[in-house]
Design a protein around this motif. Structure first.
Motif, PDB file in Angstrom:
ATOM      1  N   SER A  26       0.824  -1.206   0.000  1.00 24.09           N
ATOM      2  CA  SER A  26       0.000   0.000   0.000  1.00 24.09           C
ATOM      3  C   SER A  26       0.858   1.256   0.000  1.00 24.09           C
ATOM      4  N   ASP A  27       1.892   1.276   0.852  1.00 23.65           N
ATOM      5  CA  ASP A  27       2.739   2.468   0.971  1.00 23.65           C
ATOM      6  C   ASP A  27       3.593   2.688  -0.271  1.00 23.65           C
ATOM      7  N   ILE A  28       4.170   1.617  -0.829  1.00 22.34           N
ATOM      8  CA  ILE A  28       5.073   1.779  -1.964  1.00 22.34           C
ATOM      9  C   ILE A  28       4.295   2.097  -3.247  1.00 22.34           C
ATOM     10  N   LEU A  29       3.164   1.428  -3.460  1.00 26.20           N
ATOM     11  CA  LEU A  29       2.379   1.676  -4.672  1.00 26.20           C
ATOM     12  C   LEU A  29       1.464   2.890  -4.533  1.00 26.20           C
ATOM     13  N   GLY A  30       1.303   3.391  -3.324  1.00 23.89           N
ATOM     14  CA  GLY A  30       0.446   4.563  -3.123  1.00 23.89           C
ATOM     15  C   GLY A  30      -1.022   4.258  -3.323  1.00 23.89           C
ATOM     16  N   ILE A  31      -1.455   3.060  -2.902  1.00 24.36           N
ATOM     17  CA  ILE A  31      -2.857   2.691  -3.041  1.00 24.36           C
ATOM     18  C   ILE A  31      -3.438   2.453  -1.653  1.00 24.36           C
ATOM     19  N   PRO A  32      -4.745   2.714  -1.456  1.00 23.16           N
ATOM     20  CA  PRO A  32      -5.340   2.516  -0.130  1.00 23.16           C
ATOM     21  C   PRO A  32      -5.390   1.045   0.252  1.00 23.16           C
ATOM     22  N   LEU A  33      -5.370   0.789   1.568  1.00 24.14           N
ATOM     23  CA  LEU A  33      -5.444  -0.588   2.054  1.00 24.14           C
ATOM     24  C   LEU A  33      -6.727  -1.278   1.616  1.00 24.14           C
ATOM     25  N   SER A  34      -7.783  -0.490   1.388  1.00 23.91           N
ATOM     26  CA  SER A  34      -9.064  -1.073   0.994  1.00 23.91           C
ATOM     27  C   SER A  34      -8.991  -1.775  -0.354  1.00 23.91           C
ATOM     28  N   ARG A  35      -8.001  -1.414  -1.183  1.00 23.48           N
ATOM     29  CA  ARG A  35      -7.834  -2.072  -2.485  1.00 23.48           C
ATOM     30  C   ARG A  35      -7.088  -3.399  -2.358  1.00 23.48           C
ATOM     31  N   ILE A  36      -6.595  -3.673  -1.169  1.00 25.48           N
ATOM     32  CA  ILE A  36      -5.861  -4.928  -0.949  1.00 25.48           C
ATOM     33  C   ILE A  36      -6.657  -5.745   0.067  1.00 25.48           C
ATOM     34  N   ARG A  37      -7.799  -6.229  -0.363  1.00 28.00           N
ATOM     35  CA  ARG A  37      -8.647  -6.986   0.557  1.00 28.00           C
ATOM     36  C   ARG A  37      -8.065  -8.363   0.842  1.00 28.00           C
ATOM     37  N   SER A  38      -7.324  -8.905  -0.125  1.00 30.74           N
ATOM     38  CA  SER A  38      -6.742 -10.229   0.081  1.00 30.74           C
ATOM     39  C   SER A  38      -5.392 -10.300  -0.622  1.00 30.74           C
ATOM     40  N   LEU A  39      -4.514 -11.132  -0.080  1.00 29.68           N
ATOM     41  CA  LEU A  39      -3.196 -11.364  -0.669  1.00 29.68           C
ATOM     42  C   LEU A  39      -2.940 -12.857  -0.684  1.00 29.68           C
ATOM     43  N   GLY A 137       6.055  11.094 -22.888  1.00 26.49           N
ATOM     44  CA  GLY A 137       5.551  10.731 -21.576  1.00 26.49           C
ATOM     45  C   GLY A 137       4.178  10.115 -21.559  1.00 26.49           C
ATOM     46  N   ASN A 138       3.625   9.799 -22.741  1.00 24.84           N
ATOM     47  CA  ASN A 138       2.321   9.150 -22.802  1.00 24.84           C
ATOM     48  C   ASN A 138       2.490   7.648 -22.599  1.00 24.84           C
ATOM     49  N   ARG A 139       1.726   7.086 -21.696  1.00 25.33           N
ATOM     50  CA  ARG A 139       1.867   5.661 -21.386  1.00 25.33           C
ATOM     51  C   ARG A 139       1.268   4.798 -22.502  1.00 25.33           C
ATOM     52  N   LEU A 140       2.040   3.787 -22.884  1.00 30.11           N
ATOM     53  CA  LEU A 140       1.523   2.783 -23.801  1.00 30.11           C
ATOM     54  C   LEU A 140       0.569   1.849 -23.070  1.00 30.11           C
ATOM     55  N   SER A 141       0.948   1.448 -21.841  1.00 32.67           N
ATOM     56  CA  SER A 141       0.139   0.543 -21.041  1.00 32.67           C
ATOM     57  C   SER A 141       0.656   0.579 -19.614  1.00 32.67           C
ATOM     58  N   ASP A 142      -0.227   0.245 -18.666  1.00 37.89           N
ATOM     59  CA  ASP A 142       0.212   0.139 -17.271  1.00 37.89           C
ATOM     60  C   ASP A 142       0.350  -1.320 -16.858  1.00 37.89           C
ATOM     61  N   ILE A 143       0.417  -2.219 -17.846  1.00 37.92           N
ATOM     62  CA  ILE A 143       0.448  -3.654 -17.569  1.00 37.92           C
ATOM     63  C   ILE A 143       1.746  -4.074 -16.885  1.00 37.92           C
ATOM     64  N   LEU A 144       2.839  -3.319 -17.111  1.00 35.32           N
ATOM     65  CA  LEU A 144       4.127  -3.566 -16.451  1.00 35.32           C
ATOM     66  C   LEU A 144       4.547  -2.303 -15.710  1.00 35.32           C
ATOM     67  N   GLU A 145       4.986  -2.473 -14.482  1.00 38.59           N
ATOM     68  CA  GLU A 145       5.342  -1.329 -13.640  1.00 38.59           C
ATOM     69  C   GLU A 145       6.488  -1.747 -12.719  1.00 38.59           C
ATOM     70  N   VAL A 146       7.499  -0.907 -12.610  1.00 37.20           N
ATOM     71  CA  VAL A 146       8.663  -1.226 -11.784  1.00 37.20           C
ATOM     72  C   VAL A 146       8.896  -0.096 -10.780  1.00 37.20           C
ATOM     73  N   HIS A 147       8.940  -0.459  -9.491  1.00 34.48           N
ATOM     74  CA  HIS A 147       9.274   0.493  -8.433  1.00 34.48           C
ATOM     75  C   HIS A 147      10.666   0.149  -7.909  1.00 34.48           C
ATOM     76  N   VAL A 148      11.515   1.150  -7.765  1.00 35.51           N
ATOM     77  CA  VAL A 148      12.879   0.942  -7.271  1.00 35.51           C
ATOM     78  C   VAL A 148      13.100   1.794  -6.030  1.00 35.51           C
ATOM     79  N   LEU A 149      13.486   1.141  -4.932  1.00 32.07           N
ATOM     80  CA  LEU A 149      13.880   1.833  -3.710  1.00 32.07           C
ATOM     81  C   LEU A 149      15.389   1.706  -3.559  1.00 32.07           C
TER      82      LEU A 149
END
Length: 340
Positions: A26-39, A137-149
């Motif tokens: 949730s913190d890294i992707l910036g999405i609310p916890l409510s969107r992660i009902r199950s893992l 800067g126009n996205r072709l697709s959001d099907i692949l996404e990479v976060h780097v810390l």
């Protein structure tokens, strides 16, 4: 003393706690916890189409309730072609569930989260997100996404991502106490609790100390090989230069000799020395599990493939018996060793 949260074994244990994993995603992707009902935690060994195809082994693979697949990896050492390696794993993860005859609509979004203990770029930014885009800067697709810390870049701001970076950089109990008092969310507090429990485990501390020993030994061996190779290169260059002639010979021979001798010496010495050192670390761990059969000891000492030895080292750390290690490493007889 606490076990390092940057140790890949600890990362796997941390993210086996579903609540820690939910808050981290949730913190890294910036999405609310409510969107992660199950893992759902998945098998981390990626499938191979052919026998000789490279096996992909991930640290943590999770699925969200919307079927998004997330790969979380911690990379402690600098790797050449890291970007290609990351895309290789993400691509295999993207295509592995598509069955013969299915259309492309069954392909699911894949997100890679890489926790790096080195600088990937010279920029000050420590959390970078990559997508498929055109030059404007126009996205072709959001099907692949990479976060780097990038953990080596110290954050000077307050926020959830910054708190996770501080957590992974913690080295002492005092560091953890400072994080606790800074108003962090429940996910990081829970992660601290898991880390503290792991640090109290005597078997795990012994494994961690063995891991630290292997890291220190590898660094010392690299320095030794570098010094020996440099000396050999200088000697070869000086000898060849003397043979060719004082003026021209010393210039050409020294340069060529140093280049060839240093390269060959470092390549051969590093490869053999690192392989032997890694094999001895594996034997050191396995000897605490019981009496080592001679054929198993011989198989480990004769192996020179560093990727395979590194994987065997992880298996040795995780295994509670010699039989479990042999089963994971597929070391049973000459035939199985040749196919591994």
């Amino acid at each position: 003393m606490i076990v390092s949260p940057r140790w890949d074994y600890v990362v796997k244990e941390l993210f086996r706690d579903i609540e820690v994993l939910r808050y981290f995603i949730s913190d890294i992707l910036g999405i609310p916890l409510s969107r992660i009902r199950s893992l759902r935690l998945k098998n981390t060994f990626l499938w191979k189409r052919r026998k000789k195809e490279k096996q992909g082994i991930l640290d943590v693979v999770a699925e969200l309730n919307d079927d998004t697949v997330i790969d979380i990896e911690l990379q402690a050492k600098v790797y050449d072609c890291w970007d290609k390696r990351q895309l290789f794993y993400l691509s295999k993860l993207y295509t592995e569930d598509l069955q013969t005859g299915q259309d492309y609509s069954y392909l699911r979004k894949c997100v890679g989260i890489s926790i790096l203990n080195f600088n990937l770029s010279d920029r000050e930014k420590y959390h970078t997100v990559y997508w498929l885009m055109d030059e404007e800067g126009n996205r072709l697709s959001d099907i692949l996404e990479v976060h780097v810390l990038e953990l080596t870049k110290k954050p000077d701001e307050a926020g959830a991502v910054e708190d996770w970076i501080r957590f992974f950089n913690a080295e002492t109990e005092e560091d953890l106490e400072m994080i606790k008092t800074s108003g962090v969310n429940m996910g990081i507090l829970r992660a601290i609790g898991v880390l503290e429990r792991l640090s109290m485990s005597n078997p795990l501390r012994l494994r961690f100390e063995a891991y630290l020993k292997s890291v220190r030994d590898e660094r010392a061996w690299k320095m030794h090989v570098w010094k020996e190779a440099t000396a050999a290169g200088m000697a070869a260059g000086r000898a060849e230069g003397m043979t060719i002639g004082k003026a021209e010979g010393m210039t050409i021979g020294k340069a060529e000799g140093m280049t060839i001798g240093k390269a060959e010496g470092m390549t051969i010495g590093k490869a053999e020395g690192m392989a032997t050192g890694k094999a001895e670390d594996i034997l050191y761990l396995l000897e605490s599990r019981g009496d080592l059969p001679d054929d198993l000891r011989t198989a480990i000492l004769s192996e020179k493939n560093m990727d395979k030895l590194h994987q065997w080292f992880i298996f040795a750390v995780e295994s509670r018996s010699l039989e479990e290690f042999q089963k994971k490493a597929a070391i049973e007889n000459d035939k199985s060793r040749s196919e591994f």
